[in-house]
Design a protein around this motif. Sequence first.
Motif, PDB file in Angstrom:
ATOM      1  N   GLU A   9      -1.455   0.777 -10.630  1.00  0.00           N
ATOM      2  CA  GLU A   9      -2.810   1.235 -10.300  1.00  0.00           C
ATOM      3  C   GLU A   9      -3.575   0.152  -9.545  1.00  0.00           C
ATOM      4  OE1 GLU A   9      -4.280   4.179 -10.289  1.00  0.00           O
ATOM      5  OE2 GLU A   9      -2.176   4.665 -10.691  1.00  0.00           O
ATOM      6  N   ARG A  10      -3.233  -1.102  -9.824  1.00  0.00           N
ATOM      7  CA  ARG A  10      -3.979  -2.198  -9.182  1.00  0.00           C
ATOM      8  C   ARG A  10      -3.439  -2.563  -7.815  1.00  0.00           C
ATOM      9  NH1 ARG A  10      -5.129  -7.043 -13.221  1.00  0.00           N
ATOM     10  NH2 ARG A  10      -2.895  -7.438 -12.976  1.00  0.00           N
ATOM     11  N   THR A  11      -2.200  -2.189  -7.522  1.00  0.00           N
ATOM     12  CA  THR A  11      -1.625  -2.611  -6.228  1.00  0.00           C
ATOM     13  C   THR A  11      -1.416  -1.437  -5.273  1.00  0.00           C
ATOM     14  OG1 THR A  11       0.641  -2.470  -7.076  1.00  0.00           O
ATOM     15  CG2 THR A  11      -0.447  -4.631  -7.196  1.00  0.00           C
ATOM     16  N   VAL A  13      -2.200   0.658  -2.366  1.00  0.00           N
ATOM     17  CA  VAL A  13      -3.043   0.622  -1.172  1.00  0.00           C
ATOM     18  C   VAL A  13      -3.596   2.024  -0.940  1.00  0.00           C
ATOM     19  CG1 VAL A  13      -3.078   0.264   1.325  1.00  0.00           C
ATOM     20  CG2 VAL A  13      -1.747  -1.273  -0.144  1.00  0.00           C
ATOM     21  N   VAL A  14      -4.891   2.106  -0.719  1.00  0.00           N
ATOM     22  CA  VAL A  14      -5.537   3.413  -0.574  1.00  0.00           C
ATOM     23  C   VAL A  14      -5.723   3.740   0.903  1.00  0.00           C
ATOM     24  CG1 VAL A  14      -7.574   4.786  -1.192  1.00  0.00           C
ATOM     25  CG2 VAL A  14      -6.699   3.036  -2.779  1.00  0.00           C
ATOM     26  N   ARG A  15      -6.435   2.873   1.628  1.00  0.00           N
ATOM     27  CA  ARG A  15      -6.701   3.143   3.053  1.00  0.00           C
ATOM     28  C   ARG A  15      -5.467   2.789   3.877  1.00  0.00           C
ATOM     29  NH1 ARG A  15     -10.212   0.769   6.209  1.00  0.00           N
ATOM     30  NH2 ARG A  15     -10.227   2.592   7.511  1.00  0.00           N
ATOM     31  N   GLU A  16      -5.127   3.618   4.852  1.00  0.00           N
ATOM     32  CA  GLU A  16      -3.960   3.380   5.695  1.00  0.00           C
ATOM     33  C   GLU A  16      -2.739   3.091   4.822  1.00  0.00           C
ATOM     34  OE1 GLU A  16      -4.350   3.805   8.898  1.00  0.00           O
ATOM     35  OE2 GLU A  16      -6.264   2.975   9.582  1.00  0.00           O
ATOM     36  N   ARG A 105       0.213  -9.128   8.869  1.00  0.00           N
ATOM     37  CA  ARG A 105       1.049  -8.973   7.679  1.00  0.00           C
ATOM     38  C   ARG A 105       0.299  -9.656   6.541  1.00  0.00           C
ATOM     39  NH1 ARG A 105       5.699 -12.345   9.648  1.00  0.00           N
ATOM     40  NH2 ARG A 105       4.094 -12.999  11.125  1.00  0.00           N
ATOM     41  N   SER A 106       0.045  -8.949   5.478  1.00  0.00           N
ATOM     42  CA  SER A 106      -0.680  -9.579   4.369  1.00  0.00           C
ATOM     43  C   SER A 106      -0.015  -9.208   3.052  1.00  0.00           C
ATOM     44  CB  SER A 106      -2.147  -9.154   4.371  1.00  0.00           C
ATOM     45  OG  SER A 106      -2.260  -7.755   4.275  1.00  0.00           O
ATOM     46  N   VAL A 107      -0.194 -10.096   2.092  1.00  0.00           N
ATOM     47  CA  VAL A 107       0.361  -9.871   0.746  1.00  0.00           C
ATOM     48  C   VAL A 107      -0.730 -10.152  -0.271  1.00  0.00           C
ATOM     49  CG1 VAL A 107       1.965 -10.776  -1.006  1.00  0.00           C
ATOM     50  CG2 VAL A 107       2.759 -10.408   1.336  1.00  0.00           C
ATOM     51  N   VAL A 148       2.755  -6.922  -6.937  1.00  0.00           N
ATOM     52  CA  VAL A 148       2.610  -7.407  -5.562  1.00  0.00           C
ATOM     53  C   VAL A 148       2.592  -6.241  -4.588  1.00  0.00           C
ATOM     54  CG1 VAL A 148       3.521  -9.022  -3.853  1.00  0.00           C
ATOM     55  CG2 VAL A 148       4.033  -9.368  -6.259  1.00  0.00           C
ATOM     56  N   SER A 149       1.768  -6.385  -3.554  1.00  0.00           N
ATOM     57  CA  SER A 149       1.785  -5.395  -2.463  1.00  0.00           C
ATOM     58  C   SER A 149       1.701  -6.139  -1.149  1.00  0.00           C
ATOM     59  CB  SER A 149       0.596  -4.445  -2.580  1.00  0.00           C
ATOM     60  OG  SER A 149      -0.610  -5.180  -2.484  1.00  0.00           O
ATOM     61  N   ALA A 150       2.186  -5.492  -0.105  1.00  0.00           N
ATOM     62  CA  ALA A 150       1.981  -6.011   1.251  1.00  0.00           C
ATOM     63  C   ALA A 150       1.385  -4.893   2.077  1.00  0.00           C
ATOM     64  CB  ALA A 150       3.293  -6.472   1.866  1.00  0.00           C
ATOM     65  N   LYS A 151       0.704  -5.297   3.134  1.00  0.00           N
ATOM     66  CA  LYS A 151       0.203  -4.306   4.089  1.00  0.00           C
ATOM     67  C   LYS A 151       0.496  -4.873   5.465  1.00  0.00           C
ATOM     68  CE  LYS A 151      -3.783  -1.311   4.851  1.00  0.00           C
ATOM     69  NZ  LYS A 151      -5.164  -1.002   4.473  1.00  0.00           N
ATOM     70  N   ILE A 152       1.092  -4.055   6.308  1.00  0.00           N
ATOM     71  CA  ILE A 152       1.558  -4.562   7.596  1.00  0.00           C
ATOM     72  C   ILE A 152       1.127  -3.589   8.694  1.00  0.00           C
ATOM     73  CG2 ILE A 152       3.611  -5.099   8.983  1.00  0.00           C
ATOM     74  CD1 ILE A 152       4.975  -6.011   6.416  1.00  0.00           C
TER      75      ILE A 152
HETATM   76  C1  LIG Z   1      -6.302  -9.420   9.102  1.00  0.00           C
HETATM   77  C2  LIG Z   1      -6.741  -8.155   8.425  1.00  0.00           C
HETATM   78  C3  LIG Z   1      -7.836  -7.482   8.909  1.00  0.00           C
HETATM   79  C4  LIG Z   1      -8.273  -6.313   8.300  1.00  0.00           C
HETATM   80  N1  LIG Z   1      -9.374  -5.686   8.777  1.00  0.00           N
HETATM   81  C5  LIG Z   1      -9.839  -4.583   8.157  1.00  0.00           C
HETATM   82  C6  LIG Z   1     -11.031  -3.946   8.578  1.00  0.00           C
HETATM   83  O1  LIG Z   1     -11.696  -4.371   9.520  1.00  0.00           O
HETATM   84  N2  LIG Z   1     -11.443  -2.833   7.937  1.00  0.00           N
HETATM   85  C7  LIG Z   1     -10.759  -2.336   6.851  1.00  0.00           C
HETATM   86  O2  LIG Z   1     -11.160  -1.337   6.277  1.00  0.00           O
HETATM   87  N3  LIG Z   1      -9.622  -2.931   6.428  1.00  0.00           N
HETATM   88  C8  LIG Z   1      -9.162  -4.025   7.036  1.00  0.00           C
HETATM   89  N4  LIG Z   1      -8.016  -4.634   6.595  1.00  0.00           N
HETATM   90  C9  LIG Z   1      -7.312  -4.015   5.477  1.00  0.00           C
HETATM   91  C10 LIG Z   1      -7.876  -4.487   4.145  1.00  0.00           C
HETATM   92  O3  LIG Z   1      -7.184  -5.669   3.778  1.00  0.00           O
HETATM   93  C11 LIG Z   1      -7.654  -3.459   3.033  1.00  0.00           C
HETATM   94  O4  LIG Z   1      -6.340  -3.014   3.054  1.00  0.00           O
HETATM   95  C12 LIG Z   1      -8.628  -2.316   3.191  1.00  0.00           C
HETATM   96  O5  LIG Z   1      -9.943  -2.780   2.938  1.00  0.00           O
HETATM   97  C13 LIG Z   1      -8.352  -1.144   2.328  1.00  0.00           C
HETATM   98  O6  LIG Z   1      -8.145  -1.469   1.010  1.00  0.00           O
HETATM   99  P1  LIG Z   1      -7.952  -0.253  -0.018  1.00  0.00           P
HETATM  100  O7  LIG Z   1      -9.292   0.388  -0.256  1.00  0.00           O
HETATM  101  O8  LIG Z   1      -6.844   0.603   0.424  1.00  0.00           O
HETATM  102  O9  LIG Z   1      -7.452  -0.964  -1.246  1.00  0.00           O
HETATM  103  P2  LIG Z   1      -8.267  -1.773  -2.354  1.00  0.00           P
HETATM  104  O10 LIG Z   1      -8.778  -0.814  -3.382  1.00  0.00           O
HETATM  105  O11 LIG Z   1      -9.211  -2.732  -1.743  1.00  0.00           O
HETATM  106  O12 LIG Z   1      -7.054  -2.557  -2.961  1.00  0.00           O
HETATM  107  C14 LIG Z   1      -6.111  -1.924  -3.852  1.00  0.00           C
HETATM  108  C15 LIG Z   1      -4.840  -2.691  -3.837  1.00  0.00           C
HETATM  109  O13 LIG Z   1      -4.176  -2.447  -2.599  1.00  0.00           O
HETATM  110  C16 LIG Z   1      -3.483  -3.596  -2.212  1.00  0.00           C
HETATM  111  N5  LIG Z   1      -3.971  -4.014  -0.892  1.00  0.00           N
HETATM  112  C17 LIG Z   1      -5.111  -3.644  -0.263  1.00  0.00           C
HETATM  113  N6  LIG Z   1      -5.227  -4.241   0.930  1.00  0.00           N
HETATM  114  C18 LIG Z   1      -4.124  -5.005   1.070  1.00  0.00           C
HETATM  115  C19 LIG Z   1      -3.672  -5.849   2.082  1.00  0.00           C
HETATM  116  N7  LIG Z   1      -4.375  -6.037   3.236  1.00  0.00           N
HETATM  117  N8  LIG Z   1      -2.500  -6.505   1.909  1.00  0.00           N
HETATM  118  C20 LIG Z   1      -1.765  -6.348   0.779  1.00  0.00           C
HETATM  119  N9  LIG Z   1      -2.149  -5.540  -0.216  1.00  0.00           N
HETATM  120  C21 LIG Z   1      -3.324  -4.882  -0.082  1.00  0.00           C
HETATM  121  C22 LIG Z   1      -3.760  -4.664  -3.256  1.00  0.00           C
HETATM  122  O14 LIG Z   1      -2.707  -4.705  -4.198  1.00  0.00           O
HETATM  123  C23 LIG Z   1      -5.035  -4.190  -3.909  1.00  0.00           C
HETATM  124  O15 LIG Z   1      -5.152  -4.666  -5.216  1.00  0.00           O
HETATM  125  C24 LIG Z   1      -7.562  -5.809   7.181  1.00  0.00           C
HETATM  126  C25 LIG Z   1      -6.453  -6.498   6.691  1.00  0.00           C
HETATM  127  C26 LIG Z   1      -6.046  -7.666   7.303  1.00  0.00           C
HETATM  128  C27 LIG Z   1      -4.857  -8.370   6.747  1.00  0.00           C
END
Ligand SMILES: Cc1cc2nc3c(=O)[nH]c(=O)nc-3n(C[C@H](O)[C@H](O)[C@H](O)COP(=O)(O)OP(=O)(O)OC[C@H]3O[C@@H](n4cnc5c(N)ncnc54)[C@H](O)[C@@H]3O)c2cc1C
Length: 205
Positions: A9-11, A13-16, A105-107, A148-152
């Motif tokens: 639940e914590r890792t 990724v929701v957006r994209e 690439r992020s982790v 752990v999660s990555a987003k690429i």
């Molecule tokens: C260089 C860079 C620039 C970015 N610019 C933008 C931007 O301008 N706008 C934007 O909306 N997003 C941006 N992102 C993506 C951002 O890091 C999040 O992924 C995004 O805010 C959505 O998070 P979420 O609501 O899906 O997840 P959240 O609820 O925030 O996170 C839930 C879980 O998802 C995982 N997760 C979320 N994001 C990442 C990640 N980047 N890498 C690895 N695991 C992740 C983690 O395990 C986290 O605990 C960028 C990422 C990078 C690396």
Amino acid sequence: MPDRFPVTERTRVVREANRAVYDRETIYRVLDDAFVCHVGFAIDGQPFVIPTMFARIGDLLYFHGSAASRMLRGLASSLPVCITVTLIDGLVLARSVFNHSMNYRSVVALGQATRIEKLLPGRWTDARQPNERELQATSILKLPLTEVSAKIRTGAVEDDDEDYSFPVWAGIIPLHLVAGEPQRDDRCRSDIPTPAYAFRFRGGR
Ligand SMILES: Cc1cc2nc3c(=O)[nH]c(=O)nc-3n(C[C@H](O)[C@H](O)[C@H](O)COP(=O)(O)OP(=O)(O)OC[C@H]3O[C@@H](n4cnc5c(N)ncnc54)[C@H](O)[C@@H]3O)c2cc1C
């Protein structure tokens, strides 16, 4: 060891979410390409995010902390942390302002960091060994890689269909971290050969 980290639940990724990666080898490669991580932790409800160097050995992350730092003062036995590693691979210049982006690439790794007493191999064997005072002032923390999660993001500009005819340049500006030739310290004896590992970074880490 499973090929993929479990999605919790914590890792999740929701957006994209199509950019989310949980494959162990891919995550290891991102970590191994990076030199710096950001360590997030909370002390008395106040979040801190501190950049520091780190290394991965197997499924453990090791990162350095000054014993005097807040992070280590807050560490009685184990400290909940969120470690983030970010590599920027390019600027994505879209036709619309809204679709500008980055290739990256992020982790994100969550877990409990603990202090360890022993330090790291490698350069360690060549360099002068630490004295008692230096050992006192230095701590290494370790974090098991479990949650752990990555987003690429890779590849091209993604514009809305109606924008592709808009007359503006669009494309990618690649960004690379490039290691140069090793530069001998002014006070390093000239008869000491440059070690092979000093050249190792030229082809990327
Ligand atoms: C260089 C860079 C620039 C970015 N610019 C933008 C931007 O301008 N706008 C934007 O909306 N997003 C941006 N992102 C993506 C951002 O890091 C999040 O992924 C995004 O805010 C959505 O998070 P979420 O609501 O899906 O997840 P959240 O609820 O925030 O996170 C839930 C879980 O998802 C995982 N997760 C979320 N994001 C990442 C990640 N980047 N890498 C690895 N695991 C992740 C983690 O395990 C986290 O605990 C960028 C990422 C990078 C690396």
